[in-house]
Design a protein around this motif. Structure first.
Motif, PDB file in Angstrom:
ATOM      1  N   PHE A 266       7.835  22.361  -4.160  1.00 53.28           N
ATOM      2  CA  PHE A 266       7.921  20.908  -4.165  1.00 53.28           C
ATOM      3  C   PHE A 266       9.100  20.411  -4.992  1.00 53.28           C
ATOM      4  CE2 PHE A 266       4.012  19.612  -2.119  1.00 53.28           C
ATOM      5  CZ  PHE A 266       3.278  20.792  -2.144  1.00 53.28           C
ATOM      6  N   GLY A 267       9.597  19.243  -4.591  1.00 58.24           N
ATOM      7  CA  GLY A 267      10.545  18.542  -5.433  1.00 58.24           C
ATOM      8  C   GLY A 267       9.828  17.897  -6.599  1.00 58.24           C
ATOM      9  N   ALA A 268      10.599  17.269  -7.464  1.00 59.61           N
ATOM     10  CA  ALA A 268      10.045  16.690  -8.686  1.00 59.61           C
ATOM     11  C   ALA A 268       9.242  15.427  -8.417  1.00 59.61           C
ATOM     12  CB  ALA A 268      11.167  16.399  -9.670  1.00 59.61           C
ATOM     13  N   GLY A 269       9.410  14.860  -7.237  1.00 63.34           N
ATOM     14  CA  GLY A 269       8.651  13.665  -6.895  1.00 63.34           C
ATOM     15  C   GLY A 269       9.432  12.393  -7.133  1.00 63.34           C
ATOM     16  N   THR A 270       9.118  11.378  -6.333  1.00 66.34           N
ATOM     17  CA  THR A 270       9.695  10.052  -6.498  1.00 66.34           C
ATOM     18  C   THR A 270       8.564   9.037  -6.495  1.00 66.34           C
ATOM     19  OG1 THR A 270      11.764  10.639  -5.379  1.00 66.34           O
ATOM     20  CG2 THR A 270      11.209   8.290  -5.522  1.00 66.34           C
ATOM     21  N   ARG A 271       8.525   8.243  -7.547  1.00 60.63           N
ATOM     22  CA  ARG A 271       7.492   7.206  -7.623  1.00 60.63           C
ATOM     23  C   ARG A 271       8.028   5.941  -6.960  1.00 60.63           C
ATOM     24  NH1 ARG A 271       2.879   6.491 -10.065  1.00 60.63           N
ATOM     25  NH2 ARG A 271       3.153   8.495 -11.124  1.00 60.63           N
ATOM     26  N   LEU A 272       7.339   5.496  -5.941  1.00 61.83           N
ATOM     27  CA  LEU A 272       7.735   4.278  -5.228  1.00 61.83           C
ATOM     28  C   LEU A 272       6.904   3.101  -5.724  1.00 61.83           C
ATOM     29  CD1 LEU A 272       9.306   2.839  -2.949  1.00 61.83           C
ATOM     30  CD2 LEU A 272       7.411   3.458  -1.413  1.00 61.83           C
ATOM     31  N   THR A 273       7.602   2.088  -6.161  1.00 65.69           N
ATOM     32  CA  THR A 273       6.972   0.833  -6.562  1.00 65.69           C
ATOM     33  C   THR A 273       7.359  -0.241  -5.553  1.00 65.69           C
ATOM     34  OG1 THR A 273       7.128   1.450  -8.890  1.00 65.69           O
ATOM     35  CG2 THR A 273       6.766  -0.872  -8.403  1.00 65.69           C
ATOM     36  N   VAL A 274       6.393  -1.045  -5.133  1.00 61.60           N
ATOM     37  CA  VAL A 274       6.661  -2.121  -4.181  1.00 61.60           C
ATOM     38  C   VAL A 274       6.344  -3.452  -4.850  1.00 61.60           C
ATOM     39  CG1 VAL A 274       6.172  -3.069  -1.907  1.00 61.60           C
ATOM     40  CG2 VAL A 274       6.069  -0.586  -2.270  1.00 61.60           C
ATOM     41  N   LYS A 275       7.351  -4.287  -4.938  1.00 58.29           N
ATOM     42  CA  LYS A 275       7.189  -5.588  -5.592  1.00 58.29           C
ATOM     43  C   LYS A 275       6.822  -6.653  -4.564  1.00 58.29           C
ATOM     44  CE  LYS A 275      11.377  -5.161  -6.935  1.00 58.29           C
ATOM     45  NZ  LYS A 275      12.740  -5.389  -7.514  1.00 58.29           N
TER      46      LYS A 275
ATOM     47  N   SER B 257       0.805  -1.217   0.000  1.00 58.55           N
ATOM     48  CA  SER B 257       0.000   0.000   0.000  1.00 58.55           C
ATOM     49  C   SER B 257       0.844   1.276   0.000  1.00 58.55           C
ATOM     50  CB  SER B 257      -0.931   0.018   1.213  1.00 58.55           C
ATOM     51  OG  SER B 257      -0.181  -0.007   2.410  1.00 58.55           O
ATOM     52  N   ASP B 258       2.154   1.141   0.163  1.00 56.26           N
ATOM     53  CA  ASP B 258       3.034   2.321   0.131  1.00 56.26           C
ATOM     54  C   ASP B 258       3.322   2.780  -1.296  1.00 56.26           C
ATOM     55  OD1 ASP B 258       4.938   0.925   2.862  1.00 56.26           O
ATOM     56  OD2 ASP B 258       3.298   2.379   2.918  1.00 56.26           O
ATOM     57  N   ALA B 259       2.961   2.000  -2.288  1.00 51.88           N
ATOM     58  CA  ALA B 259       3.209   2.371  -3.676  1.00 51.88           C
ATOM     59  C   ALA B 259       2.429   3.640  -4.009  1.00 51.88           C
ATOM     60  CB  ALA B 259       2.801   1.242  -4.608  1.00 51.88           C
ATOM     61  N   ALA B 260       3.164   4.683  -4.352  1.00 44.47           N
ATOM     62  CA  ALA B 260       2.550   5.997  -4.603  1.00 44.47           C
ATOM     63  C   ALA B 260       3.645   6.952  -5.064  1.00 44.47           C
ATOM     64  CB  ALA B 260       1.887   6.536  -3.336  1.00 44.47           C
ATOM     65  N   GLU B 261       3.253   8.211  -5.232  1.00 44.96           N
ATOM     66  CA  GLU B 261       4.207   9.272  -5.550  1.00 44.96           C
ATOM     67  C   GLU B 261       4.487  10.041  -4.276  1.00 44.96           C
ATOM     68  OE1 GLU B 261       5.046   9.601  -8.883  1.00 44.96           O
ATOM     69  OE2 GLU B 261       6.489  11.245  -8.608  1.00 44.96           O
TER      70      GLU B 261
END
Lengths: 110, 113
Positions: free
Chosen positions: A100-109, A84-88
């Motif tokens: 704001f920063g440019a953002g980091t996309r988090l993917t959880v496998k 559920s942590d997968a988000a921007e």
């Protein structure tokens, strides 16, 4: 003027692994720093913020961040990633307004 | 806690028409409100800062005649996109600054067809 730089536009981790999202700031005065999370087509949810005082800040959902003045950093961590942590994720800094920063996309496998 | 209501959440309009987006602070007074624009897979870019009872301050590159901002009360700011074009399609987010800090609205998805 204040600004933040997020290193890594995309971070991928396995479920249960450590999450580390990097943020460095630039500010002429002691900054207030924030981490937000954004799910698709939704607004921003505040994870945590640093204003003054304790440099290790604990937020919601098990996230925490440490303000390191010597490194001008405010990296976000979570010991064990959940699907559920997968988000921007956005780092932000305020002085007269919020940037704001440019953002980091988090993917959880799985 | 502080709540900001942003309305509408989604709007589709025809090219050349105008669209108004409202941002209300429900349980606190916000002397300053901010409007951001977010294109797909990009960050939030500050468009303008509005103070109650005075003219908005626009960021460089933002057309003030196209993006009209009104902050007539301590709880309401509006953004009107005039003569909208497809390139104005974006996600618009407002933020209100009160004593507790910054509170964000849930955003408005604007699609211009």
């Amino acid at each position: 003027a204040q600004s933040v730089t997020q290193l890594g536009s995309h971070v991928s981790v396995s479920e249960g692994a450590l999450v580390l999202l990097r943020c460095n700031y630039s500010s002429s005065v002691p900054p207030y720093l924030f981490w937000y999370v954004q799910y698709p087509n939704q607004g921003l949810q505040l994870l945590l913020k640093y204003t003054t005082g304790a440099t290790l800040v604990k937020g919601i959902n098990g996230f925490e961040a440490e303000f390191k003045k010597s490194e001008t950093s405010f990296h976000l961590t979570k010991p064990s990633a959940h699907m559920s942590d997968a988000a921007e994720y956005f780092c932000a800094v305020t002085l007269n307004d919020m940037r704001f920063g440019a953002g980091t996309r988090l993917t959880v496998k799985p | 806690g502080a709540v900001v209501s942003q309305h509408p959440s989604r709007v589709i309009c025809k090219s050349g028409t105008s669209v108004k987006i409202e941002c209300r602070s429900l349980d606190f007074q916000a002397t300053t409100m901010f409007w951001y624009r977010q294109f797909p897979k990009q960050s939030l870019m500050l468009m303008a800062t509005s103070n109650e009872g005075s003219k908005a301050t626009y960021e460089q590159g933002v057309e003030k005649d196209k993006f009209l901002i009104n902050h007539a009360s301590l709880t309401l700011s509006t953004l009107t996109v005039t003569s909208a074009h497809p390139e104005d399609s974006s996600f618009y987010i407002c933020s209100a600054r009160g004593v507790e800090g910054y509170t964000f609205g849930s955003g408005t998805r604007l699609t211009v067809v």
